[in-house]
Enzyme design. Structure first.
Site, short mmCIF file in Angstrom:
data_model
loop_
_atom_site.label_atom_id
_atom_site.label_comp_id
_atom_site.label_asym_id
_atom_site.label_seq_id
_atom_site.Cartn_x
_atom_site.Cartn_y
_atom_site.Cartn_z
N ASP A 321 -62.07 14.50 -28.32
CA ASP A 321 -61.09 14.18 -27.29
C ASP A 321 -59.67 14.31 -27.85
O ASP A 321 -59.43 14.05 -29.04
CB ASP A 321 -61.34 12.74 -26.81
CG ASP A 321 -60.46 12.34 -25.66
OD1 ASP A 321 -60.54 12.99 -24.60
OD2 ASP A 321 -59.69 11.37 -25.81
N GLU A 367 -61.10 19.27 -26.95
CA GLU A 367 -60.21 19.35 -25.79
C GLU A 367 -58.76 19.42 -26.26
O GLU A 367 -58.24 18.45 -26.81
CB GLU A 367 -60.41 18.11 -24.90
CG GLU A 367 -59.41 18.03 -23.77
CD GLU A 367 -58.77 16.65 -23.64
OE1 GLU A 367 -58.28 16.34 -22.55
OE2 GLU A 367 -58.73 15.90 -24.64
#
Length: 616
Positions: A321, A367
């Site tokens: 993330d 990401e």
């Protein structure tokens, strides 16, 4: 095109026909679960599921830590809905029927127990059902299940040939919540509010749930929380705003001080030390226990905690993330620890889990907001950060919206084929493409069968967001928040109990698909074709004629020599000569018919598409 680039296509086709070259040496052709099908991360068909919103397999854990299904304002938009690892395990045959060879689950670590203000108007209580508000990285969240239930999930996924990725959050901790302040005895509230009592905003005074009475000024009681050596937080004299950056808070989330993995050694936070004084074997990760003591840098603690999940369960990879808010050096440290942890798990689990015999490298994708493509790794995320791929935002780039996706087409196949397709080997930095995500929108076009075709056959790796295949709707979080509606509960077809039959012959040619949902059946057919054929995502692509493509992939180490022909649209014959020699027996994964190559072609009544592969 140079002949050297084709690496002897005619010779390969002849060998395939004669049987001297297999699709994968040593691979079972009859495995019901397809666990031994040829695999490469370049051909990943990844299924992303928010565990809490998928399937409730154990209602007894639904209200762990006192979390309600309906919050005190009467809403369920931001609460835990009951999905867990028992539920995921029960639905693995359904997932496998989609041709999925890897699953990304939301972070399983213990999340903040309480709520934060939610929604643009602060109307409801927002809990950490999505896994992005980590509290204790060495324990599994009780709403998700127990250590042994998670172990069973991973083992059952492996039996089906499905690699398991967990979401990893190194950038930030959870917000401070009243419930955590009550349970773990840290911090200060405003105006003497009891953190253990139910608090409701005073609407007449203009309060919303965003006004929760947490006082973040410099009180000594905050030192019992993460502490100034661990995070950037107002109470530690470093204002925590909403700016982007390595050492700045993202959306006011307390930022971990992990930019330098070789920074000064720190002591463990007091609230964790107190929590760990009472061991809980149901939820404590055994491999993480050694890292509940000592001193090291923040990044080193984090990397050890997260890699412990790999050592304990045999996790195959991560989805990382907020990649750009953690240094590449710290990501690379995590990768190094995780590679070592996977090797240790494989040695320990020979004969216990089929994945112990796999030789695939540990995988890390991430990401990086607004990233598209960088196959030559000019950004250095592979070389310096340890990433194997990054998520490609091109086809759904916007913030929260209802339906802003761009549908791939054959021009994208040609573009992505040049970027990521190889006859042998791979690019330095791969990709992972999606059309729907938890942070942007659900892609719901009028023709979702066509969407399945164009998306699932895109060169490179692809990621299905749970419910893409069933056109799961944005339910607006019960009517109050579009963002929460993106993560609505999974809508299984009525005949989902037949999933075992749907998945029974994925290694050869399934002929049983959902009858309740015809679009789902299309996703299943195309996904299973991709599953059997590494050339679909990883292979070198040559255009044969309008709408027809040959893709080929070879991996000597794994004994893979694989070729497919894909045709889009209606046709009476399909050219295949550059991929398959005359006399080759083929099967069409879409029509479920069999053909023999003659004069470089196959003749038949092809409708919508032809997915041609060697007959199995």
């Amino acid at each position: 095109m140079k002949k050297s680039k084709l690496l002897g296509v005619a010779a390969l086709a002849t060998a395939l026909l004669s049987g001297t070259v297999g699709l994968c040496s040593g691979c079972s052709k009859t495995s019901d679960e397809g666990a031994s099908l040829p695999f490469t991360w370049q051909n990943t068909n990844l299924y992303f599921v928010i565990t809490d919103r998928f399937y409730n397999g154990d209602k007894s854990n639904d209200n762990s830590y006192g979390r309600p299904y309906k919050d005190s304002a009467g809403y369920t938009a931001g609460t835990f809905h009951g999905g867990d690892f028992k539920g995921l395990t029960q639905k693995l045959d359904y997932i496998r029927s989609l041709g999925v060879n890897a699953i990304w689950v939301s972070s399983p670590v213990e999340q903040a127990h309480g709520w934060v203000g939610g929604g643009p108007m602060g109307m409801y209580q927002y809990y950490a059902y999505h896994g992005y508000y980590g509290l204790d990285f060495t324990s599994i969240d009780a709403n998700m299940g127990t250590v042994e239930e998670f172990r069973t999930f991973v083992n059952e996924a492996h039996k089906r040939g499905i690699r398991v990725l967990i979401d990893v959050v190194m950038n930030h901790s959870a917000y401070a919540t009243l419930k955590d302040m009550c349970d773990l005895k840290f911090g200060e509230t405003a105006n003497g509010v009891d953190p253990c009592a139910e608090w409701m905003p005073n609407a007449s005074a203009g309060e919303t749930f965003h006004n929760r009475p947490v006082d973040a000024r410099a009180y000594p009681s905050w030192d019992r929380w993460w502490g100034k050596d661990w995070i950037i937080f107002d109470a530690y004299g470093e204002p925590c705003g909403a700016e982007d950056g390595l050492d700045k808070c993202l959306a006011y989330l307390p930022d971990f001080k992990n930019t330098n993995p070789n920074a000064n050694k720190v002591s463990l936070p007091q609230f964790l030390l107190d929590k760990w004084k009472t061991p809980n074997p149901k939820y404590d990760i055994p491999a993480a226990i050694p890292y509940r003591q000592g001193k090291m840098s923040v990044a080193q603690f984090q990397a050890h905690w997260i890699a412990s999940w790999v050592e304990e369960f045999g996790i195959d990879g991560y989805r990382a993330d907020t990649v750009k808010y953690v240094s590449k050096e710290s990501w690379k440290l995590l990768k190094e620890y995780s590679v070592a942890a996977l090797n240790k798990w494989r040695e320990k689990n020979k004969g216990k889990d089929p994945a112990a015999d796999w030789t695939d490298p540990f995988y890390m994708t991430g990401e990086l907001w607004a990233f598209t493509t960088d196959p030559e790794d000019k950004s250095g995320f592979a070389k310096d950060g340890g990433f194997d791929s990054l998520i490609d935002f091109y086809f759904n780039p916007d913030g929260v919206n209802l339906n802003t996706c761009i549908m791939p087409d054959q021009s994208d196949w040609e573009k992505y084929g040049k970027l990521y397709g190889r006859l042998e080997g791979k690019v330095p930095l791969g990709n992972l493409t999606y059309i729907s995500s938890h942070d942007t929108s659900l892609c719901r076009k009028k023709n979702m069968a066509k969407a399945a075709l164009n998306f699932l056959l895109l060169p490179g790796s692809v990621q299905i967001f749970y419910g893409d295949e069933t056109s799961r709707v944005n339910d607006m979080g019960g009517g109050i928040d579009m963002e929460q509606g993106i993560r609505s509960d999974m809508n299984f077809p009525k005949d989902v109990d037949n999933a075992k039959e749907w998945a029974a012959n994925v290694a050869t040619l399934s002929k049983e698909f959902s009858k309740d949902n015809e679009i789902l059946a299309v996703w299943q057919k195309i996904g299973q074709f991709r599953l059997r054929n590494p050339a679909v995502g990883a292979g070198y692509q040559e255009k044969l004629s309008d709408g027809s493509y040959c893709r080929m992939f070879k991996d000597k180490a794994k004994g893979i020599d694989n070729a497919v022909v894909i045709h889009v649209g209606d046709a009476k014959q399909v050219e295949v000569g550059k991929c398959f020699a005359d006399g080759t027996k083929l099967q069409d994964a879409y029509s479920l018919m069999y053909y023999t190559v003659k004069d470089g072609k196959v003749e038949g009544d092809f409708n919508f598409a032809a997915l041609l592969e060697i007959k199995r």
